[in-house]
Scaffold this motif. Sequence first.
Motif, PDB file in Angstrom:
ATOM      1  N   HIS A  28     -11.229   2.209  30.756  1.00 18.69           N
ATOM      2  CA  HIS A  28     -10.177   1.691  31.690  1.00 18.69           C
ATOM      3  C   HIS A  28      -9.708   2.090  33.447  1.00 18.69           C
ATOM      4  CE1 HIS A  28      -6.371  -0.798  31.750  1.00 18.69           C
ATOM      5  NE2 HIS A  28      -6.125   0.849  31.791  1.00 18.69           N
ATOM      6  N   SER A  42      -2.346  -8.696  29.272  1.00 20.30           N
ATOM      7  CA  SER A  42      -2.354  -7.762  28.430  1.00 20.30           C
ATOM      8  C   SER A  42      -0.685  -7.719  27.435  1.00 20.30           C
ATOM      9  CB  SER A  42      -1.815  -6.541  29.342  1.00 20.30           C
ATOM     10  OG  SER A  42      -2.700  -6.683  29.982  1.00 20.30           O
ATOM     11  N   PHE A  93     -12.758  -6.366  26.770  1.00 15.25           N
ATOM     12  CA  PHE A  93     -13.391  -5.692  27.798  1.00 15.25           C
ATOM     13  C   PHE A  93     -14.866  -5.691  28.527  1.00 15.25           C
ATOM     14  CE2 PHE A  93     -12.098  -1.086  29.819  1.00 15.25           C
ATOM     15  CZ  PHE A  93     -11.688  -1.342  30.865  1.00 15.25           C
ATOM     16  N   TRP A 142     -10.374  -9.039  30.545  1.00 14.04           N
ATOM     17  CA  TRP A 142      -9.887  -7.139  30.740  1.00 14.04           C
ATOM     18  C   TRP A 142      -8.277  -7.248  30.416  1.00 14.04           C
ATOM     19  CZ3 TRP A 142      -9.261  -4.385  36.045  1.00 14.04           C
ATOM     20  CH2 TRP A 142      -8.617  -2.811  35.275  1.00 14.04           C
ATOM     21  N   TRP A 168      -7.083  -5.561  26.723  1.00 18.33           N
ATOM     22  CA  TRP A 168      -6.916  -3.906  26.880  1.00 18.33           C
ATOM     23  C   TRP A 168      -5.521  -3.892  25.978  1.00 18.33           C
ATOM     24  CZ3 TRP A 168      -7.745   1.470  27.025  1.00 18.33           C
ATOM     25  CH2 TRP A 168      -6.619   1.814  27.247  1.00 18.33           C
TER      26      TRP A 168
END
Length: 427
Positions: A242, A273, A299, A323, A327
């Motif tokens: 990451h 997120s 991811f 992503w 994450w």
Amino acid sequence: MSRTPARLPLPALLALATAVFVTSLTETLPAGLLPAMSTDLGVGESAMGQSVTIYAIGTAATAIPLSAATAGWRRKRLLLVAMAGFAVANTVTAVSANYPLTMAARFVAGVAAGLAWALLAGYARRLAPAHLQGRAIAIVMTGIPVALSLGVPAGTFLGDAVGWRVTFSVMTVLAVVLLGWIAVTVPDRPGQRREGPRRERQRREGQREGQRREGRTPVLRTLALPGVAPVLFVTLVLVLAHTVLYTYIATFLDRLGMGGSTDVVLLVFGAASLLSIWIVGVHIHRRLRALTLASTVLFAVAATVLAIAADSPAAVYAAVTLWGLGWGGAPTLLQTAVGDAGGEEADTAQAMLVTLWNAAMAGGGVVGGVLLDRLGSRSFPWSVLVLLVPVLAVVAGARAHGFPGAGERTDTAIGTSTGTGTGTRTG
């Protein structure tokens, strides 16, 4: 004698949440300002990326010893010192025209973060009644997703509009305001009571004798527990992957001709997120394994899209969304997994996770810089894919311990997300 209120002290908890916001945003802000900072300071973007590395080193290297050295300090005093450290470090960063001085300021900011992260979750717990302590920690830790979803994009936009130095100056102003907020609204709590020299010597001798009897130090004893090593390995490699991409996201987008959209891309990542954190929070107790696998796969799919279709802005936005979904909940998943696996040694396991997390962040800045210099920014998503292969294999293989399936977890408390990007830390 301090009394714990019957209700949540929201003004105090929101002040602590803002402290988390300041620490998380200070850590990740260079990711959106990297090209401008490197140009202004006369260094390459890979060198400027080490401003994230040096911050993580400052946190990882000093958190444990400083926490021990200040254990007897009253909590409010210690928090004020940590926030004052951020005010000083961000001021120096804003005015510095010298790369070594800027890096020194970033290291000081990392040290301040180590102090703050060592006490914030525990401080929140002590301010709340027992039945509301988990909720108090959750409120304080909202500073992390807010920093990712709003702080970094806003800081990037401000940096593009009026210059990156103004952005760090605003961070100084926020830290100064926060000092007053903490002073007025946050109740004080004592540190750990110091033992007399004789009692302290007896206690240490007892600890050493116990360790000799067991034949292992607490770290080795914890590593020997089933499930702890797989979770720590996944933490190290996943955070490394990451950080390689996130630290240099502005550079990556600039090479694609999307440098002017960095703030929007980071906003999309942050919003995804936040959604991920909510999903994980609802389902983690029963679906830890499935969620961890899904997080890794999302991811990996995002990295694949960035590797083969990054010339399309639509594909970039889709990849960044995936992503963020993968994450956002990862800190909560990893903290919960290591706490479950650690059992009675959960505190040691959590401390090891924090150390590895920051080591991975430091390593990500270095690895990303090397990749940028030697292979160019297009190598970032491919490197992420390479790193995610063993992560997926370990998560899939740790079915009995580490990442158990539904109904196979021990009945332990669910951990709370921390990190940032930044990272997971304990109080």
